[in-house]
Design a protein around this motif. Structure first.
Motif, PDB file in Angstrom:
ATOM      1  N   ARG A  14       0.832  -1.212   0.000  1.00 19.16           N
ATOM      2  CA  ARG A  14       0.000   0.000   0.000  1.00 19.16           C
ATOM      3  C   ARG A  14       0.870   1.268   0.000  1.00 19.16           C
ATOM      4  O   ARG A  14       0.500   2.291  -0.590  1.00 19.16           O
ATOM      5  N   THR A  52      -7.027   8.560  -8.898  1.00 19.63           N
ATOM      6  CA  THR A  52      -7.513   7.688  -7.833  1.00 19.63           C
ATOM      7  C   THR A  52      -7.131   6.253  -8.172  1.00 19.63           C
ATOM      8  O   THR A  52      -6.588   5.981  -9.262  1.00 19.63           O
ATOM      9  N   PHE A  53      -7.391   5.333  -7.250  1.00 21.64           N
ATOM     10  CA  PHE A  53      -7.080   3.922  -7.513  1.00 21.64           C
ATOM     11  C   PHE A  53      -8.174   3.038  -6.930  1.00 21.64           C
ATOM     12  O   PHE A  53      -8.967   3.448  -6.070  1.00 21.64           O
ATOM     13  N   ASP A  54      -8.207   1.812  -7.413  1.00 25.48           N
ATOM     14  CA  ASP A  54      -9.152   0.813  -6.941  1.00 25.48           C
ATOM     15  C   ASP A  54      -8.439  -0.528  -6.909  1.00 25.48           C
ATOM     16  O   ASP A  54      -7.595  -0.810  -7.777  1.00 25.48           O
ATOM     17  N   THR A  55      -8.731  -1.345  -5.921  1.00 27.95           N
ATOM     18  CA  THR A  55      -8.121  -2.678  -5.805  1.00 27.95           C
ATOM     19  C   THR A  55      -9.211  -3.735  -5.760  1.00 27.95           C
ATOM     20  O   THR A  55     -10.288  -3.522  -5.188  1.00 27.95           O
ATOM     21  N   GLN A  56      -8.898  -4.857  -6.371  1.00 26.96           N
ATOM     22  CA  GLN A  56      -9.832  -5.996  -6.396  1.00 26.96           C
ATOM     23  C   GLN A  56      -9.061  -7.254  -6.015  1.00 26.96           C
ATOM     24  O   GLN A  56      -8.162  -7.681  -6.741  1.00 26.96           O
ATOM     25  N   GLU A  57      -9.398  -7.823  -4.867  1.00 24.20           N
ATOM     26  CA  GLU A  57      -8.700  -9.009  -4.379  1.00 24.20           C
ATOM     27  C   GLU A  57      -9.350 -10.280  -4.913  1.00 24.20           C
ATOM     28  O   GLU A  57     -10.577 -10.391  -4.983  1.00 24.20           O
ATOM     29  N   VAL A  59      -4.881  -4.078  -9.389  1.00 26.12           N
ATOM     30  CA  VAL A  59      -4.834  -2.652  -9.069  1.00 26.12           C
ATOM     31  C   VAL A  59      -5.236  -1.861 -10.312  1.00 26.12           C
ATOM     32  O   VAL A  59      -4.669  -2.071 -11.397  1.00 26.12           O
ATOM     33  N   THR A  60      -6.172  -0.941 -10.147  1.00 24.31           N
ATOM     34  CA  THR A  60      -6.642  -0.112 -11.254  1.00 24.31           C
ATOM     35  C   THR A  60      -6.435   1.357 -10.890  1.00 24.31           C
ATOM     36  O   THR A  60      -6.914   1.822  -9.852  1.00 24.31           O
ATOM     37  N   PHE A  61      -5.715   2.083 -11.749  1.00 24.42           N
ATOM     38  CA  PHE A  61      -5.515   3.521 -11.574  1.00 24.42           C
ATOM     39  C   PHE A  61      -6.509   4.251 -12.475  1.00 24.42           C
ATOM     40  O   PHE A  61      -6.557   4.010 -13.686  1.00 24.42           O
ATOM     41  N   LYS A  62      -7.294   5.148 -11.871  1.00 23.62           N
ATOM     42  CA  LYS A  62      -8.265   5.936 -12.610  1.00 23.62           C
ATOM     43  C   LYS A  62      -7.751   7.372 -12.701  1.00 23.62           C
ATOM     44  O   LYS A  62      -7.527   8.023 -11.675  1.00 23.62           O
TER      45      LYS A  62
END
Length: 504
Positions: free
Chosen positions: A143, A163-168, A175-178
């Motif tokens: 992180r 921004t970012f988003d995570t999907q486990e 990891v997705t960067f928006k």
């Protein structure tokens, strides 16, 4: 090993010049000294090499706290003696053994990054974004690295929102960067400029097509244009900036109202008693008509006028009027093309010197320093004389080898007495001595002997490095007809001081 190429002038009737290289490998020598208490100085060797002359210096400073303020400017005492260093350096294996072996760095985390995605980018390629990230496919998820990546993307200045988003998942994390890209400049438009053309002012904005659009860069460009117009004499110019025009959000427009080209028609001074109008008029940069005629040199530049106010205040402060203030007022003609300037001066009282304090001297006695000063308690404060006194102290230290002595004069005003306390803050630094002198000449080696160069220096091996002699030697080399001083033909002669410290 030192290789330096210099060139002397060719002999008469000779048109072919053969460059000559002299290769030198000067060995460092050890120079030692003791203080008056008998404690040994640390032995240091420092090399000083010259453009024409190469000097090797040794520092004579004692350990911290062992200086004794009992020397006089113009002489000093020295003794010899120094401790011996180790016979050989410790081996690398010894360092590793003592340190417990080489450290092994392991990535932290238990979750693997399955994939890194970027969405929202249109003009900035995905590969360019991924290359700036520490979070990458196949690495352990962190992180801290992820938050650092957000800062890196913001520093690219291509995005106004990240921004970012995570999907486990069972196998790892995605990891997705928006990102949201800033608008890019598609065109820069200038409207209303008549005296100055687009090409002349475009380079002043600092903007270019393809740059990201932001309020900060647009406002900075507007301010730069205002300053440029005012320098040209358009004192009443106004500029408004817009982003987006005719359906194109990437157009940056500057709407310019140049106003008239303003020239100075008259310059006056009010409140001055000790300096005449003619004297003050020569000090400032703004000027009125010459012989009654308006000329191209007297444009009204408000930045220059503000600088003139600073010049007037500095002049009065230098003469001892430390509380003097200056300002100006202006008046335009009916058509706005002429300006009258009135500089208003409040001289205030003249300050005298109440006391002189010397702080920081450890090697040189205070009486010796005071003997070099022109200003004494009771004299009127004078900035020019203060500058001369400061230089005298610097050269006094320079005569004793304190090459980098720093002297900072400070004033403490006593308003109720119209007086100042003058304080000289001294940082003596190290003491230097000449170890070796090498002469390196390029060109006709037989045309000049090394002894001629050494005689021009008036500096000898083993003596203290004299700052004044060093300055005079540089001047002698520059004025001598023996050496080529044209930089287009060869490097001009010079003395370059480059200390190098080694322990023995």
């Amino acid at each position: 090993m030192i290789v330096r190429r210099l060139r002397c002038r060719p002999r008469q009737n000779q048109h072919v010049e053969t460059p000559c290289f002299r290769l030198m490998n000067p060995s460092l020598i050890s120079l030692f000294a003791q203080n008056t208490t008998g404690a040994q100085f640390r032995a240091l060797s420092r090399s000083l090499f010259l453009g024409i002359v190469v000097l090797v210096l040794a520092t004579l400073n004692s350990p911290a706290g062992n200086h004794s303020a009992n020397a006089q400017m113009g002489g000093m005492n020295q003794n010899a003696g120094a401790p011996q260093g180790p016979a050989e350096r410790a081996k690398f294996s010894d360092y590793i053994h003592n340190d417990g072996g080489l450290p092994i760095v392991r990535e932290q985390g238990d979750t693997v990054v399955l994939d890194v995605r970027v969405i929202g980018n249109r003009t900035v390629s995905t590969n360019k974004v991924l290359q700036s990230l520490q979070t990458r496919k196949g690495r352990f998820y962190s992180r801290d690295d992820l938050l650092s990546d957000i800062h890196r993307l913001n520093r690219m200045k291509a995005f106004d929102q990240v921004t970012f988003d995570t999907q486990e998942t069972e196998r790892g994390i995605v990891v997705t960067f928006k990102v949201h890209e800033r608008k890019l400049i598609s065109k820069i438009v200038f409207h209303g400029n008549q005296r100055l053309n687009d090409k002349e002012i475009a380079g002043r904005t600092g903007l270019a097509e393809g740059d990201p659009i932001s309020e900060y860069t647009t406002e900075s460009a507007r301010r730069r244009l205002l300053d440029f117009y005012r320098e040209k004499g358009f004192a009443q110019v106004s500029i408004v900036s817009f982003v987006g025009w005719e359906g194109d959000p990437g157009i940056v427009m500057f709407r310019i109202n140049e106003g008239p080209l303003v020239r100075i028609s008259k310059v006056e001074f009010i409140g001055n008693t000790i300096l005449s109008n003619a004297r003050l008029g020569k000090l400032i940069k703004s000027s009125g008509p010459i012989a009654g005629a308006i000329n191209a040199m007297n444009v009204a530049d408000r930045n220059k006028i503000a600088g003139d106010v600073q010049i007037l205040e500095s002049t009065y402060h230098n003469l001892g009027y430390l509380t003097a203030v200056a300002g100006y007022r202006s008046k335009y003609s009916d058509d706005g093309s002429r300006m009258e300037i009135v500089f208003v001066i409040n001289e205030g009282p003249r300050f005298k010197i109440n006391s002189i304090q010397i702080i920081g001297n450890r090697y040189i006695t205070e009486d010796s320093i005071r003997s070099r000063l022109t200003l004494v308690p009771g004299d009127m404060y004078n900035g020019s004389v203060l500058h001369v006194d400061t230089q005298e102290i610097i050269y006094g230290y320079g005569e004793l080898g304190f090459m980098y002595a720093d002297i900072q004069p400070k004033t403490v005003m006593l308003d109720d007495q119209n007086a100042v306390d003058l304080i000289y803050q001294i940082e003596e630094g190290d003491q230097w001595k000449i170890g070796q002198i090498h002469v390196n000449i390029d060109g006709e080696v037989d045309a000049i002997k090394e002894t001629v160069v050494l005689n021009m220096m008036d500096m000898y091996e083993g003596e203290l490095l004299d700052r004044r002699k060093l300055r005079n030697a540089r001047t002698n080399f520059g004025r001598s007809p023996l050496f080529e001083s044209n930089p287009q033909i060869a490097e001009p002669p010079d003395i370059v001081v480059t200390p190098r410290e080694e322990r023995f």
